[in-house]
Design an enzyme around this catalytic site. Structure first.
Site, short mmCIF file in Angstrom:
data_model
loop_
_atom_site.label_atom_id
_atom_site.label_comp_id
_atom_site.label_asym_id
_atom_site.label_seq_id
_atom_site.Cartn_x
_atom_site.Cartn_y
_atom_site.Cartn_z
N GLU A 762 1.14 -1.10 -0.08
CA GLU A 762 0.07 -0.01 -0.20
C GLU A 762 1.09 1.10 0.12
O GLU A 762 1.64 1.39 1.01
CB GLU A 762 -0.81 0.08 1.34
CG GLU A 762 -1.98 -0.59 1.30
CD GLU A 762 -2.75 -0.32 2.48
OE1 GLU A 762 -3.31 0.53 2.99
OE2 GLU A 762 -2.96 -1.38 3.25
N CYS A 796 -2.03 8.60 3.87
CA CYS A 796 -1.48 8.25 2.36
C CYS A 796 -3.16 8.72 1.75
O CYS A 796 -2.92 9.28 0.49
CB CYS A 796 -1.33 6.92 2.04
SG CYS A 796 -1.74 5.89 3.41
#
Ligand SMILES: Cc1cc2nc3c(=O)[nH]c(=O)nc-3n(C[C@H](O)[C@H](O)[C@H](O)COP(=O)(O)OP(=O)(O)OC[C@H]3O[C@@H](n4cnc5c(N)ncnc54)[C@H](O)[C@@H]3O)c2cc1C
Length: 1006
Positions: A762, A796
């Site tokens: 990720e 993020c």
């Protein structure tokens, strides 16, 4: 014995989320009338309802319109969407799109001719005015949904737009007294209005910027002066008054900013109330969201006690009966009034934010709800509070705000002859009912909103929701299909008949998910709960940092892999049980974790709480998946005489490498997933946050994750991370962090001899939000501030690029600039802090360098002031307008927002340009037009798309999280497919006919 004021206040605080059954036991006793009195109330209410139903105005007016288009009909909801947005859209093209979008969806023709009302017969709001443009009779047949196209084809879209805007204004005017205070006062003096008292409300919702708050303050001052000219009676009760929304007077009227709000807002409110007192104009503070109640009571108490107001009885407060704290507020107010020996005007309302309160409590994972969950419970609470108010005439001038005939008649039954009090109703509602009540000599005041059409939209939507709900009295009284008995049902009997006071259709926040428990949260505004937690966190802040964590070396890493390779992994149900225990332990350890998260990782308290909850959710969610998919093999269908089973099972030791920005939740989530799938885990925490990782591993061990199956290997990525990844015994790697590190790991794995192993990465994103001109600027900016600057932009998912349709850009940028100025940069352990430090000196230097580049190449829109003397790695949020997307190529991890404008027709091209950057993590859209949302949905290549909300804080199992392209490999963390990537699949086929033939087939054949 009367209790002291502070003790009453504590009692109030202790009941924020009171058990609904316990509350109702108390309230029923207080609300119940003797049988003969209850019978008189029924008879009077029946007579009122019958008269109102027979009135021509009810038959033809707004009420029947709202009954026809109630919120259980698709058309009602569509009309509300149009009402909410149309008037504020600056450009014709977007307005037309909205109209097309909404009117094309509904089956409008179904409503034609169903009702005697003129309004309803006009068919749609547009038709209210376009009636002159075409005859509905000719158009009443044909395809449902075709009405708009036919009308538009005949008269042209601009005509429909103008007509609809007029229709909306007509609608709005039903609920607004005047555009200016002068206009409203003039209207209040003439015709039927002259028979009522008035309380004027300067429309406008929560201020967003200091400029907005200043503007509202001035509007209140001017209104008070204007009203004072009409305040000719001796008693403020008889004079026109004003209602004040505290949220309009301060840009951060919220609990977390308590000290600042009390210091800044109290003198402002006092100034307004003193001004009103000089003119003998009554002032009532409106009641807003439950989180704001405590704050409003603080302000009320301080202003009420001001010496300048001594002896003046025109200051009041609205109390919402739907809140469980309502009776405690009343008791506290009684003590306060008695302490000053003068009456308080108390406006008893039921409450206007019910749906918001329910949703918010669910999102926050509270232990219960601050409001009642059944309408009848709110009614009973209202009646109990009314009884208490009426019984304390020395403390209160009662103002009973309701449109409900049963409620009105109960108040009338309870008041003593000659006791001063008044009813209140909203402008545009309840006229027919009160026409009859005031004919009997009762006083009634009208809440009279004043403002321009644009200002009233949020107010209008609240009224539409209120009237459109088919549980609402106003809706029922106009609906002939509802029997009078039902309309006037006594809530005391209704509630007394139920075994359980709670509404079972509304699960408690912890029971939101059918297959696992939701993580528990708390509201910081719930002082009885939050105060001890915050004190305990403060006491731990320094202590937690004394824990020492030494970096592991390559040898220790090797030993951990060794142990992991030999570890006995418990069966799936035992793994699940251990993870569920871990979730409980993590939640129970929240004080220490909050302190650690603040000190070691700079996480603010709300962010920290979010992380703790997410970590617990990961554990419970993966435990649930482990039981569902890993506990038993799946039987597969096939030919007779054979059994086929599919089994998913662990692969071997997994390395999990987690980032510093979610040092608890992602760290725990990766471990929990790998373990749930049947693997031993070697967990490497971020170098910047090893203590948090260590604590998490201690809790997981304590919960029953076997020590050999979970090793903690802190250290630098280049050292221990690299040697773990390169170890051929490692069966898979789960990584969250930068795209560059992910690529490096990928190459190491690719170069490894032996089996090819799974790599779950990720990584970052260049996340954009697209805003068209149908969006609500205030909502956009609230979501932008949260998405871009929360966690100092170090998520993020954080917003990096805001794309504004050019027509809406000026207003959004003005609000953004003002909103940024109100953020607080500071110590993350202080509840008032919005933006904590960035993680380290390296991050700070990178952000400063980027800001220098932007200063030269782009236009600075706004920034947040950093308090003098603040030391540490603090970087003030900044927003820059850039000329085009070419100005940014990569993710800049921190609180820097880039803004770009686009032409409406180029929305699709914008999406393509964002896709072309190669990332694909999160995206936001703000638009009221479904076609636009759909266009973005189809075209955007992102993992998580959010519409009309912020784009951070994905919830486990609800918004599985993860991107595509440069943003990650998938599968999504917290999603139903995640565990499978950590597992291997095996089938097991047995020819059951091999030994002795197919006995079961033979037995089954007839
Ligand atoms: C003069 C005036 C001033 C007002 N000021 C305020 C204010 O400051 N703050 C504010 O919040 N509201 C305020 N209101 C709005 C007020 O809350 C609503 O108008 C009122 O709730 C409608 O009540 P009713 O008795 O007319 O209708 P009813 O139909 O009898 O009651 C409707 C109310 O029941 C409650 N309800 C609906 N469903 C449920 C459920 N499932 N469980 C529990 N409760 C439920 C809601 O509160 C809803 O508004 C004011 C109203 C008036 C008339």
């Amino acid at each position: 014995m009367d209790q002291p004021i502070p003790a009453l206040r504590e009692a109030l605080r202790a009941n924020y989320l009171r058990d609904e059954n316990e509350a109702l036991r108390d309230l029923l006793a207080r609300a119940r009338l003797p049988d003969d009195a209850a019978a008189r109330v029924q008879a009077k209410a029946r007579s009122l309802v019958e008269q109102v139903r027979a009135s021509p105005r009810t038959q033809a007016g707004m009420q029947s319109f709202l009954t026809e288009y109630d919120l259980s009909s698709q058309e009602g909801v569509l009309l509300m969407c149009v009402a909410e947005a149309l008037l504020r859209i600056p450009d014709a093209a977007t307005a037309d799109k909205l109209i097309r979008d909404k009117l094309a969806q509904g089956d409008w023709e179904r409503h034609v001719g169903r009702n005697k009302s003129l309004l309803v017969n006009a068919g749609t709001w547009g038709m209210m005015l376009t009636g002159r443009l075409l005859s509905l009779d000719n158009d009443a047949s044909g395809n449902p949904g075709g009405l708009f196209s036919r009308v538009a084809a005949r008269v042209g879209e601009p005509v429909v737009r103008v007509a609809l805007r007029q229709g909306m204004k007509l609608m709005a005017e039903q609920f607004v007294m005047g555009r200016t205070i002068g206009e409203a006062l003039a209207r209040s003096r003439g015709g039927e209005s002259a028979r009522y008292r008035h309380s004027f409300d300067m429309l406008g919702e929560a201020a967003f910027t200091a400029t907005d708050a200043e503007r509202y303050f001035t509007a209140y001052e001017q209104a008070i002066d204007a009203i004072a000219a009409d305040a000719t009676r001796q008693s403020p009760f008889e004079n026109p008054g004003i209602s004040i929304k505290l949220s309009a007077l301060h840009p951060r009227y919220e609990y977390a900013q308590r000290e600042r709000v009390l210091a800044g807002l109290t003198p402002r409110v006092l100034a307004l109330v003193e001004r009103a007192a000089r003119g003998n104009v009554g002032v009532t503070l409106d009641a807003e969201e439950a989180d704001r109640l405590d704050l409003s009571l603080d302000i009320f108490e301080r202003v009420f006690a001001a010496p300048a107001l001594a002896g003046w009885e025109g200051f009041g407060l609205a109390v919402q009966a739907y809140q469980k704290r309502a009776p405690f507020v009343i008791d506290w107010l009684i003590a306060l009034a008695r302490s000053q020996r003068r009456r308080i005007m108390v406006r008893l309302v039921k409450g206007a934010y019910w749906d918001t309160e329910i949703k918010r409590s669910q999102v926050q994972g509270l232990d219960g709800y601050p409001v009642f969950t059944r309408k009848a419970n709110t009614d009973v609470s209202y009646l109990a509070c009314a009884a208490r108010i009426i019984a304390a005439p020395d403390a209160f001038y009662g103002q009973f705000a309701t449109h409900n005939a049963h409620t009105v008649c109960t108040v009338l039954e309870r008041v003593a002859p000659g006791q001063p009090f008044e009813f209140q109703r909203l402008h545009g509602m309840g006229e027919d009912l009160y026409e009859r009540v005031i004919a009997e000599g009762q006083a009634c005041r009208v809440y009279a909103p004043v403002g321009t059409h644009e200002d009233l939209l949020p107010y209008l939507v609240r009224r539409l929701l209120e009237n459109g709900a088919n549980t609402s009295f106003v809706n029922r009284i106009a609906d002939a299909a509802v029997p009078v008995e039902t309309v006037i049902a006594d809530p005391v009997s209704v509630v007394a008949r139920e075994d359980d006071a709670r509404n079972r259709k509304i699960p408690l926040p912890r029971d939101l998910y059918p297959d696992r428990r939701n993580s528990g949260g708390f509201a910081f505004a719930d002082e009885a709960v939050s105060r001890p937690i915050l004190a305990a966190v403060r006491a731990q802040l320094e202590r937690v940092m004394t824990v020492r964590v030494n970096d592991a070396d390559a040898q220790m890493a090797g030993a951990a892999v060794d142990a992991a390779s030999r570890a006995a992994i418990p069966p799936a149900h035992a793994r699940a049980a251990a993870l569920e225990r871990a979730a409980d332990l993590i939640e129970a350890d929240r004080v220490r974790l909050l302190a650690l998260l603040a000190r070691e990782a700079g996480r603010t308290l709300p962010d920290g709480l979010g992380e703790i909850r997410e970590a617990a959710d990961f554990c419970r969610y993966y435990a649930m998946l482990a039981r569902r998919h890993f506990a038993h093999p799946e039987e597969l269908p096939g030919p007779t005489g054979e059994s086929n089973r599919l089994e998913v099972t662990g692969r071997g030791p997994f390395v999990t490498i987690s980032p510093w920005n979610f040092p608890l939740s992602i760290f725990v989530g990766q471990i929990a997933a790998a373990f749930a799938a049947g693997n031993a885990v070697i967990a490497k925490p971020a170098e910047q946050a090893p203590r948090i990782g260590l604590r998490a591993v201690e809790l997981l061990h304590e919960a029953g994750v076997p020590r050999p199956a979970l090793a903690f290997i802190p250290g630098r990525g280049e050292v221990v991370g690299a040697c773990l990844v390169a170890d051929p015994r490692i069966a898979g790697v789960a990584f969250t962090g930068s795209t560059a590190s992910a690529q490096a790991i990928n190459q190491v794995l690719a170069a490894r001899p032996g089996p090819i192993v799974p790599f779950i990465a990720e990584t970052g994103g260049l996340n954009a939000m697209l805003v068209d001109s149908s969006a609500l600027p205030e909502q956009v900016v609230a979501d932008v501030l949260a998405s871009a600057f929360n966690s100092a932009g170090q998520r993020c998912s954080a917003l990096r690029l805001l794309c504004l349709q050019e027509e809406i850009a000026p207003r959004v940028l003005e609000l953004l600039e003002g909103g940024m100025r109100e953020l607080i940069v500071g110590d993350p352990a202080d509840l008032a802090t919005d933006v904590g430090p960035v993680i380290d000196a390296e991050a700070l230097a990178m952000l400063e360098a980027h800001a220098r580049r932007m200063d030269a190449e782009a236009r600075l829109i706004g920034t947040t002031p950093v308090p003098a003397g603040l030391t540490g790695h603090f970087f003030a949020p900044r927003a820059y307008e850039i000329a085009s997307l070419d100005a940014i190529e990569r993710e800049v991890f921190g609180p820097i927002l880039h803004v770009v404008r686009f032409e409406a027709s180029r929305l699709g091209a914008m999406v393509d340009a964002i896709n072309a950057k190669g990332y694909g993590l999160t995206m936001g859209v703000h638009s009221r037009i479904e076609e636009t949302v759909e266009l973005v949905r189809r075209r955007a290549r992102v993992g998580n798309l959010y519409v009309n909300r912020n784009m951070i804080g994905a919830t486990v199992g609800v918004q599985p999280f993860g991107g595509e392209g440069l943003s990650g490999t998938g599968p999504k963390a917290g999603g139903p497919h995640y565990l499978f990537r950590f597992a291997t699949e095996r089938t097991f086929t047995v020819n059951t006919a091999a030994a002795g033939g197919n006995a079961s087939l033979i037995a089954a054949s007839e």
